[in-house]
Scaffold this active site. Structure first.
Site, PDB file in Angstrom:
ATOM      1  N   HIS A   1       0.879  -1.183   0.000  1.00 23.69           N
ATOM      2  CA  HIS A   1       0.000   0.000   0.000  1.00 23.69           C
ATOM      3  C   HIS A   1       0.914   1.231   0.000  1.00 23.69           C
ATOM      4  CE1 HIS A   1      -2.817   2.940   1.766  1.00 23.69           C
ATOM      5  NE2 HIS A   1      -3.789   2.129   1.413  1.00 23.69           N
TER       6      HIS A   1
ATOM      7  N   ASP B   1       3.403  -4.501   7.628  1.00 25.37           N
ATOM      8  CA  ASP B   1       2.124  -3.803   7.563  1.00 25.37           C
ATOM      9  C   ASP B   1       1.020  -4.848   7.717  1.00 25.37           C
ATOM     10  OD1 ASP B   1      -0.280  -2.770   6.741  1.00 25.37           O
ATOM     11  OD2 ASP B   1       0.476  -1.831   4.929  1.00 25.37           O
TER      12      ASP B   1
ATOM     13  N   GLN C   1      -4.186  -5.427   6.675  1.00 21.16           N
ATOM     14  CA  GLN C   1      -5.182  -6.349   6.103  1.00 21.16           C
ATOM     15  C   GLN C   1      -5.072  -7.743   6.727  1.00 21.16           C
ATOM     16  OE1 GLN C   1      -7.593  -5.556   4.044  1.00 21.16           O
ATOM     17  NE2 GLN C   1      -6.933  -3.509   3.517  1.00 21.16           N
TER      18      GLN C   1
ATOM     19  N   LYS D   1      -9.929  -1.407  10.314  1.00 25.81           N
ATOM     20  CA  LYS D   1      -9.971  -2.590   9.445  1.00 25.81           C
ATOM     21  C   LYS D   1     -10.152  -3.861  10.263  1.00 25.81           C
ATOM     22  CE  LYS D   1      -7.110  -0.317   6.026  1.00 25.81           C
ATOM     23  NZ  LYS D   1      -7.966   0.021   4.894  1.00 25.81           N
TER      24      LYS D   1
ATOM     25  N   CYS E   1      -4.675   2.484  -3.781  1.00 21.90           N
ATOM     26  CA  CYS E   1      -3.473   2.975  -3.094  1.00 21.90           C
ATOM     27  C   CYS E   1      -2.331   1.979  -3.214  1.00 21.90           C
ATOM     28  CB  CYS E   1      -3.751   3.283  -1.619  1.00 21.90           C
ATOM     29  SG  CYS E   1      -5.003   4.514  -1.390  1.00 21.90           S
TER      30      CYS E   1
HETATM   31  N1  PMP Z   1      -1.774  -0.859   4.466  1.00 19.66           N
HETATM   32  C1  PMP Z   1      -2.724  -1.602   3.901  1.00 19.66           C
HETATM   33  C2  PMP Z   1      -2.382  -2.980   3.429  1.00 19.66           C
HETATM   34  C3  PMP Z   1      -4.011  -1.083   3.758  1.00 19.66           C
HETATM   35  O1  PMP Z   1      -4.955  -1.823   3.195  1.00 19.66           O
HETATM   36  C4  PMP Z   1      -4.287   0.218   4.216  1.00 19.66           C
HETATM   37  C5  PMP Z   1      -5.665   0.829   4.073  1.00 19.66           C
HETATM   38  N2  PMP Z   1      -6.293   0.562   2.876  1.00 19.66           N
HETATM   39  C6  PMP Z   1      -3.259   0.936   4.815  1.00 19.66           C
HETATM   40  C7  PMP Z   1      -2.026   0.365   4.930  1.00 19.66           C
HETATM   41  C8  PMP Z   1      -3.489   2.310   5.336  1.00 19.66           C
HETATM   42  O2  PMP Z   1      -4.303   2.268   6.438  1.00 19.66           O
HETATM   43  P1  PMP Z   1      -4.867   3.604   7.103  1.00 19.66           P
HETATM   44  O3  PMP Z   1      -5.428   4.426   5.993  1.00 19.66           O
HETATM   45  O4  PMP Z   1      -5.888   3.110   8.058  1.00 19.66           O
HETATM   46  O5  PMP Z   1      -3.712   4.258   7.772  1.00 19.66           O
END
Ligand code: PMP
Length: 463
Positions: free
Chosen positions: A182, A259, A262, A285, A423
């Site tokens: 991401h 990270d 997910q 999430k 993203c």
């Molecule tokens: N990493 C991953 C794998 C994500 O799916 C997301 C959110 N789509 C993020 C980071 C960013 O998370 P946040 O916007 O809650 O900071």
């Protein structure tokens, strides 16, 4: 309308009975059959690819309808149709325990934490620290000092990049970042790399969405300072072999940031077993409110990091001559935190803890296999990311259909999916595309809902 699995009929493609009601009734595609072993992140890729000769595991009982009853939003309509929420990768719905906890904090229990000499301050502090304990339990660390509250995964990565990165990166140092990341686990590294004149180096993908382990081994070296890895890709669903990759990075003395945005809601996580130096996730999430998340860091690594932001809560004593800092984790938590958010996170993690996680993960794996089969049969569809052991993220294109228009069409049937770059532009670029549709599953989704999606896609392609 009948889906590829023969579950047809009913309005909006809902079968009369949920095929998951008799667990074990689903023959899984052979490439996905290993996924139900529960050993997903320890499997070497080759073994994971081989069709399993092992007998199918016994069916696991999982009462999805009981789970659904706790999520009020699942029972509303959108555009005159029952909501089918397949946008869990963007955010998960909230069980009533979470909305009640947040509501109660604001309606009855409002107070700041840590600094009040009154009953409500003590109560709020207790809830706040219990939220931290729940997060420590979720990640399986015993040390709550290793659990830092942040706004979410994005802020967690920025904290590490700005604090650890500024202190530890120098000219020519390398940060290996997987192509599946991401943007929030890539752009913060680009920012600090530019400042420190370090380099961000991509770990390439294989065609099915796995990370190329041979390339990774070749990229590691004595310039590697940090490896940034997703525990589950939000776009391809890939679950890399994080423990193995971390062990390799450590041989070169590099730190590893995982990270887990997910990952945490899909399968149990153990940071000690992964041996990750940093692990980040976002509350929203995993059934909790937005604006609250967690950065885990190994104590010795966090202790050695300079504070990132300065202000209240993070100090021991302050004078114009000398300021000293509070112990972990408060040293990295400047300012008033998201107190109601932590109350919600506490409730969400307690809710998650009340589920049989093994059964829930097995259920999601079966649903993912089912959805993969159902969508694969849609004429003209192209699924991006088919790595063995992937989470329930199905990103796809349909020949001749614009992803945004397709998402709009699904929306008119009450089906919420996401369309766009997710993203993760480098991940999509690896497939030569800039935009795709994504349906992402959670523990409360059903085969009925997958059928509704498949039906709508069949309709969209004119079958
Ligand atoms: N990493 C991953 C794998 C994500 O799916 C997301 C959110 N789509 C993020 C980071 C960013 O998370 P946040 O916007 O809650 O900071």
């Amino acid at each position: 309308m009948t889906t590829p699995d023969g579950h047809g009929g009913g309005t909006a493609g809902f079968p009369a009975a949920d095929p998951f009601s008799s667990a074990g009734a689903f023959p899984l595609p052979s490439t996905l059959s290993h996924a139900v072993t529960g050993a997903r992140y320890w499997l070497p890729p080759q073994a994971a690819l081989a069709p399993s000769a092992a007998p199918a595991p016994p069916p696991v009982a999982f009462d999805v309808e009981a789970v659904r009853r706790e999520f009020p939003q699942l029972h509303r309509e959108v555009n005159g149709r029952p909501l089918v929420w397949l946008d869990n990768g963007a955010t998960t719905l909230k069980p009533r325990q979470v909305t009640e906890a947040v509501g109660e904090h604001y309606a009855r229990d409002t107070s700041n934490v840590h600094r009040g000499a009154h009953a409500l301050a003590r109560q709020a502090t207790q809830v706040y620290e219990e939220g931290r304990e729940e997060a420590a339990k979720l990640l399986r660390t015993r040390d709550t000092g290793e659990v830092v509250f942040v706004r979410g995964t994005t802020e967690a990565v920025n904290l590490v990049a700005q604090s650890w990165g500024r202190a530890n990166l120098g000219v020519g140092d390398e940060i290996l970042v997987s192509t599946a990341e991401h943007h929030s686990n890539l752009v913060p590294w680009q920012l600090i790399a530019a400042e420190r004149r370090a380099r961000v180096v991509p770990i390439p993908l294989l065609p099915d969405g796995r990370l190329d382990q041979d390339a990774y081994r070749d990229l590691l070296g004595n310039k590697t300072r940090l490896v940034a890895l997703t525990h589950a890709s939000n776009t391809l669903g890939t679950v890399p072999p994080v423990a193995e990759m971390t062990a390799l990075a450590h041989r070169w003395g590099a730190r590893v940031l995982v990270d887990g945005a997910q990952a945490v809601c899909h399968f149990p996580v153990d940071v000690t077993e992964l041996d990750a130096d940093f692990y980040a996730f976002s509350g929203h999430k995993v059934f909790a409110p937005t604006g609250i998340g967690v950065l885990y860091g190994k104590r010795e690594v966090l202790e050695a990091m300079p504070p990132w932001q300065g202000g209240g809560n993070m100090i021991d004593s302050v004078s114009f001559g000398r300021t000293s800092y509070a112990p972990l984790p408060h040293r990295l938590e400047a300012g008033t935190g998201h107190i109601a958010g932590v109350a919600g996170l506490r409730a969400a993690l307690r809710y998650l803890g009340s589920l049989d996680r093994e059964a829930a993960t097995a259920y999601e794996e079966r649903l993912t296999a089912y959805a993969t089969r159902a969508l694969s049969a849609v004429p003209g569809i192209r699924l991006l990311g088919t790595a063995p052991g992937k989470i329930g993220v199905l990103t796809f294109l349909v020949a001749g259909a614009d992803p945004m228009e397709l998402a709009g069409l699904l929306d008119r049937q009450g089906i919420a999916v996401r369309a766009g770059h997710h993203c993760a532009q480098p991940a999509l670029a690896a497939y030569g595309v800039t935009s795709a549709v994504r349906a992402s599953l959670a523990v409360y989704n059903t085969a009925r809902e997958v059928d509704a999606l498949a039906s709508a896609l069949y309709e969209a392609v004119g079958v």
